[in-house]
Design a protein around this motif. Structure first.
Motif, PDB file in Angstrom:
ATOM      1  N   VAL A  25      28.677 -23.387  11.576  1.00  0.00           N
ATOM      2  CA  VAL A  25      28.917 -22.856  10.232  1.00  0.00           C
ATOM      3  C   VAL A  25      27.994 -21.657  10.020  1.00  0.00           C
ATOM      4  CG1 VAL A  25      28.887 -23.309   7.751  1.00  0.00           C
ATOM      5  CG2 VAL A  25      29.495 -25.146   9.332  1.00  0.00           C
ATOM      6  N   TYR A  26      28.603 -20.488   9.732  1.00  0.00           N
ATOM      7  CA  TYR A  26      27.791 -19.339   9.314  1.00  0.00           C
ATOM      8  C   TYR A  26      27.395 -19.576   7.865  1.00  0.00           C
ATOM      9  CZ  TYR A  26      27.054 -14.854   7.003  1.00  0.00           C
ATOM     10  OH  TYR A  26      26.548 -13.849   6.221  1.00  0.00           O
ATOM     11  N   THR A  32      30.629 -31.801   9.706  1.00  0.00           N
ATOM     12  CA  THR A  32      30.355 -32.413   8.396  1.00  0.00           C
ATOM     13  C   THR A  32      28.882 -32.309   8.006  1.00  0.00           C
ATOM     14  OG1 THR A  32      32.176 -33.966   8.753  1.00  0.00           O
ATOM     15  CG2 THR A  32      30.580 -34.519   7.039  1.00  0.00           C
ATOM     16  N   ASP A  33      28.001 -32.593   8.950  1.00  0.00           N
ATOM     17  CA  ASP A  33      26.564 -32.584   8.637  1.00  0.00           C
ATOM     18  C   ASP A  33      26.077 -31.203   8.203  1.00  0.00           C
ATOM     19  OD1 ASP A  33      26.473 -35.242   9.280  1.00  0.00           O
ATOM     20  OD2 ASP A  33      25.674 -34.941  11.302  1.00  0.00           O
ATOM     21  N   GLU A  34      26.733 -30.150   8.667  1.00  0.00           N
ATOM     22  CA  GLU A  34      26.339 -28.786   8.314  1.00  0.00           C
ATOM     23  C   GLU A  34      26.816 -28.409   6.916  1.00  0.00           C
ATOM     24  OE1 GLU A  34      24.880 -26.220  10.114  1.00  0.00           O
ATOM     25  OE2 GLU A  34      24.506 -27.260  12.002  1.00  0.00           O
ATOM     26  N   ILE A  35      28.000 -28.854   6.560  1.00  0.00           N
ATOM     27  CA  ILE A  35      28.627 -28.381   5.316  1.00  0.00           C
ATOM     28  C   ILE A  35      28.329 -29.302   4.123  1.00  0.00           C
ATOM     29  CG2 ILE A  35      30.854 -29.565   5.510  1.00  0.00           C
ATOM     30  CD1 ILE A  35      30.391 -25.858   4.607  1.00  0.00           C
ATOM     31  N   LEU A  36      28.111 -30.576   4.381  1.00  0.00           N
ATOM     32  CA  LEU A  36      27.939 -31.541   3.292  1.00  0.00           C
ATOM     33  C   LEU A  36      26.781 -31.211   2.350  1.00  0.00           C
ATOM     34  CD1 LEU A  36      29.065 -34.101   2.030  1.00  0.00           C
ATOM     35  CD2 LEU A  36      27.646 -35.439   3.597  1.00  0.00           C
ATOM     36  N   PRO A  37      25.581 -30.868   2.848  1.00  0.00           N
ATOM     37  CA  PRO A  37      24.487 -30.552   1.916  1.00  0.00           C
ATOM     38  C   PRO A  37      24.802 -29.359   1.011  1.00  0.00           C
ATOM     39  CG  PRO A  37      23.638 -30.922   4.123  1.00  0.00           C
ATOM     40  CD  PRO A  37      25.130 -30.840   4.256  1.00  0.00           C
ATOM     41  N   LEU A  38      25.544 -28.385   1.515  1.00  0.00           N
ATOM     42  CA  LEU A  38      25.893 -27.220   0.702  1.00  0.00           C
ATOM     43  C   LEU A  38      26.842 -27.617  -0.424  1.00  0.00           C
ATOM     44  CD1 LEU A  38      26.445 -24.554   3.513  1.00  0.00           C
ATOM     45  CD2 LEU A  38      24.474 -24.767   2.002  1.00  0.00           C
ATOM     46  N   ILE A  39      27.786 -28.496  -0.127  1.00  0.00           N
ATOM     47  CA  ILE A  39      28.732 -28.964  -1.153  1.00  0.00           C
ATOM     48  C   ILE A  39      28.005 -29.785  -2.211  1.00  0.00           C
ATOM     49  CG2 ILE A  39      30.738 -30.442  -1.582  1.00  0.00           C
ATOM     50  CD1 ILE A  39      31.762 -29.665   1.197  1.00  0.00           C
ATOM     51  N   LEU A  81      42.432 -25.662   4.828  1.00  0.00           N
ATOM     52  CA  LEU A  81      41.008 -25.846   5.108  1.00  0.00           C
ATOM     53  C   LEU A  81      40.365 -26.742   4.054  1.00  0.00           C
ATOM     54  CD1 LEU A  81      38.514 -25.235   6.802  1.00  0.00           C
ATOM     55  CD2 LEU A  81      38.150 -23.175   5.423  1.00  0.00           C
ATOM     56  N   ALA A  82      40.750 -26.559   2.807  1.00  0.00           N
ATOM     57  CA  ALA A  82      40.220 -27.417   1.735  1.00  0.00           C
ATOM     58  C   ALA A  82      40.552 -28.880   2.013  1.00  0.00           C
ATOM     59  CB  ALA A  82      40.780 -26.986   0.385  1.00  0.00           C
ATOM     60  N   SER A  83      41.761 -29.150   2.484  1.00  0.00           N
ATOM     61  CA  SER A  83      42.157 -30.534   2.799  1.00  0.00           C
ATOM     62  C   SER A  83      41.319 -31.101   3.930  1.00  0.00           C
ATOM     63  CB  SER A  83      43.639 -30.578   3.183  1.00  0.00           C
ATOM     64  OG  SER A  83      44.456 -30.224   2.082  1.00  0.00           O
ATOM     65  N   ILE A  84      41.053 -30.283   4.941  1.00  0.00           N
ATOM     66  CA  ILE A  84      40.238 -30.744   6.072  1.00  0.00           C
ATOM     67  C   ILE A  84      38.816 -31.033   5.617  1.00  0.00           C
ATOM     68  CG2 ILE A  84      39.204 -29.978   8.255  1.00  0.00           C
ATOM     69  CD1 ILE A  84      41.884 -28.452   8.718  1.00  0.00           C
ATOM     70  N   ILE A  85      38.275 -30.179   4.736  1.00  0.00           N
ATOM     71  CA  ILE A  85      36.922 -30.416   4.217  1.00  0.00           C
ATOM     72  C   ILE A  85      36.885 -31.718   3.415  1.00  0.00           C
ATOM     73  CG2 ILE A  85      35.144 -29.535   2.661  1.00  0.00           C
ATOM     74  CD1 ILE A  85      36.109 -26.692   3.425  1.00  0.00           C
TER      75      ILE A  85
END
Length: 590
Positions: free
Chosen positions: A466-467, A516-523, A540-544
């Motif tokens: 994830v950038y 998941t571990d990269e994006i979850l804290p940002l959400i 992409l929203a559905s996959i997230i």
């Protein structure tokens, strides 16, 4: 002086619109400016409106500009279709041949210049694009001599006389426009660039160069927009290193030929777009079942079916992850810049061999065909990793039984040999099989082999999945995208931050397995979350949501009219979300 210039040339396809933009941008690139170019073109060889919009800047740019400073028009349709982008003080330079009419609802200045007449007097009307380039030089106070090197490079093989005539066309266009402008000459003069030499290339060229650097020696493919440039680049370059490109009869043959070459130990791949990928799905499943490395490039375009072959869309996401029947391990990566397209392509071949599975490089039309300034590539970062490919002769003990090509291992990856290796004999079949490849329908064997294959997904290592442009521990808004939306999102964030909004940005580069571990804290740390994507259903929203949760918190900014996002689309929708807590029908369609 201005720090950025937005310039567009338009006309009928086949009129030299592409070459006009190419000549203009090549010269400015060599002066050290940063550029971003995007072409709008029809799904036919000749005819239909086409334009090339080029953004020139003294700093890095990775997005299509919202507005327009100069519009060069070879027909009235170009004015009618594009004039609304011109800001107050913008300029239309139109060919006097078609007697241009300026719309009443624009404050832009219009100048009729006899492009065609002047070019014809010099010997051929084909040089009207050079006259137009010269006219532009008068507006931006650019010395026409900067085009000499470009003109020599493009036309030099036709002789010095042709070079001189093209340069004369540029000069005459410059002088004619200079006289028309009077005191307004140079009104849009660009600040000087840093003069550094950088590449200016499309994403497809970066993917092709990445394949070459990554050790590819065979590309099997069938031409299709917007992937064909990968094939065209390698047709020229692969033979220089002992490789080749084979144009197959269809995409089914392309994928299976690439599988066969990889099975034989040769790094091979194929590239296509949505319709071609639909045909490849069974073969991709075969690569997953036989655990044969396979890299496939998908340059997304408007669908379904033939859809919009030359327009922007990002609607293949679900298909690339779940399109094959049955369940196989698969890696889907999505570069978001031309630089990433190069490095990620190299890495795709390493991952395919290390994990012995299909790797999809997901691009989109804007990234594949949009042209960007690229800093010099660092070839010291290129490495070749072949995983568990056994390249030394196997011990004689292996001769007593078939080689365990599909041996059940802790990491899910089995040892691999190439055909002809002594003591390496084994079966290869698309049906379920035991450790030696022999067909087996045993329930216990099925569980062991399926679990082994799927364990690969737990091991995958990918640099920067994830950038992140995440400066705030608690953000008012988190914007998420993939592929070509990165630069547009970053630019919109700059405007939002000026309004006092705290915005974080995440660009997903490893789509599957999902980070998941990269994006979850940002959400979790954002008050609002919006996913920016060019499709109608928010894939992409559905996959997230499937992987990270928060279905009520995550909203979609959707655009699927065939055109890319521009910064103001994201800026306006973000302000709406922040003020209302929602988006109008969760979509943008401008």
């Amino acid at each position: 002086m201005i720090e950025q210039l937005s310039w567009k040339v338009g006309g009928q396809q086949g009129e030299g619109i592409e070459s006009t933009g190419e000549i203009f941008s090549m010269a400015l690139n060599r002066l050290g400016y940063f550029l971003y170019g995007y072409r709008h073109f029809s799904s036919r060889i000749k005819g239909g409106h086409t334009n090339n919009k080029i953004r020139v800047s003294t700093t890095q740019v990775r997005a299509v500009a919202d507005d327009l400073d100069i519009l060069v028009a070879f027909d009235q349709e170009t004015i009618d279709v594009n004039y609304h982008e011109l800001h107050d003080g913008g300029i239309i330079i139109a060919d006097a041949k078609f007697k241009p009419v300026k719309p009443d609802d624009t404050n832009a200045e219009m100048y009729a210049v006899p492009f065609t007449e002047m070019a014809t007097e010099l010997g051929t009307s084909l040089m009207k694009n050079m006259v137009a380039v010269g006219a532009t030089c008068a507006v931006i106070n650019l010395d026409v001599q900067v085009f000499l090197g470009v003109v020599q490079e493009i036309f030099g093989r036709k002789g010095e006389a042709v070079v001189e005539k093209n340069m004369e066309a540029i000069k005459q266009g410059y002088l004619h426009m200079l006289e028309k402008l009077g005191e307004k000459a140079g009104s849009l003069e660009l600040a000087k660039a840093d003069g550094k030499q950088r590449m200016f290339m499309i994403g497809n060229d970066a993917i092709a160069l990445g394949a070459l650097a990554g050790g590819v020696r065979l590309m099997a493919a069938y031409p299709i927009t917007p992937a064909s440039e990968i094939m065209e680049y390698l047709i020229d370059k692969l033979p220089t290193v002992g490789g080749t490109v084979i144009q197959t009869e269809d995409e089914i043959a392309a994928a299976t030929m690439a599988i066969g070459a990889n099975y034989g130990g040769i790094r091979s791949f194929t590239a296509s777009a949505g319709p071609g990928l639909s045909l490849m799905m069974e073969a991709i499943g075969l690569a997953g079942m036989t655990e044969t490395p396979l890299v496939v490039v998908d340059t997304q375009r408007g669908g379904p079916s033939t859809g919009l072959p030359t327009k922007q869309e990002q609607s293949d996401l679900m298909a690339m992850i779940y399109g094959t029947h049955g369940e196989i391990p698969k890696i889907v990566i999505a570069p978001s810049t031309v630089q990433e397209a190069f490095y990620d392509t190299v890495e795709a071949f390493n991952l395919a061999e290390e994990y012995q599975c299909p790797v999809i490089i997901l691009s989109d039309l804007q990234l594949s065909l949009g042209k960007q300034t690229v800093e010099p590539l660092d070839y010291s970062k290129v490495e070749i990793r072949r995983g568990k490919l056994l390249q030394e002769e196997l011990p004689e003990a292996e001769a007593k039984s078939y080689f365990k090509r599909y041996e059940v291992t802790e990491d899910g990856v089995s040892p691999r040999v190439i055909p002809g290796m002594k003591h390496g004999i084994h079966h290869v079949t698309g049906v379920e099989h035991d450790e030696t490849g022999k067909p087996s329908e045993s329930p216990s064997n099925r569980l062991a082999q399926m679990d082994k294959r799927m364990r690969k997904l737990d091991q995958i290592q990918f640099d920067t999945p994830v950038y992140k442009n995440a400066k705030h521990d608690e953000a008012d808004l988190l914007l998420i995208g993939f592929n070509s939306t990165r630069g547009t999102i970053d630019e919109a964030i700059g405007r939002l931050e000026k309004d006092g909004v705290k915005v974080n940005h995440a660009q997903i580069r490893l789509i599957h397995p999902f980070p998941t571990d990269e994006i979850l804290p940002l959400i979790e740390s954002a008050k609002h979350v919006a996913v920016v994507e060019n499709n109608a259903t928010g894939q992409l929203a559905s996959i997230i949501k499937m992987n990270a949760g928060f279905p009520q918190k995550i909203k979609s900014m959707l655009k699927y009219d065939g055109n890319p996002f521009q910064p103001h689309h994201i800026y306006t929708s973000s302000k709406e979300l922040l003020s209302n807590g929602s988006l109008n029908n969760n979509k943008i369609n401008i």
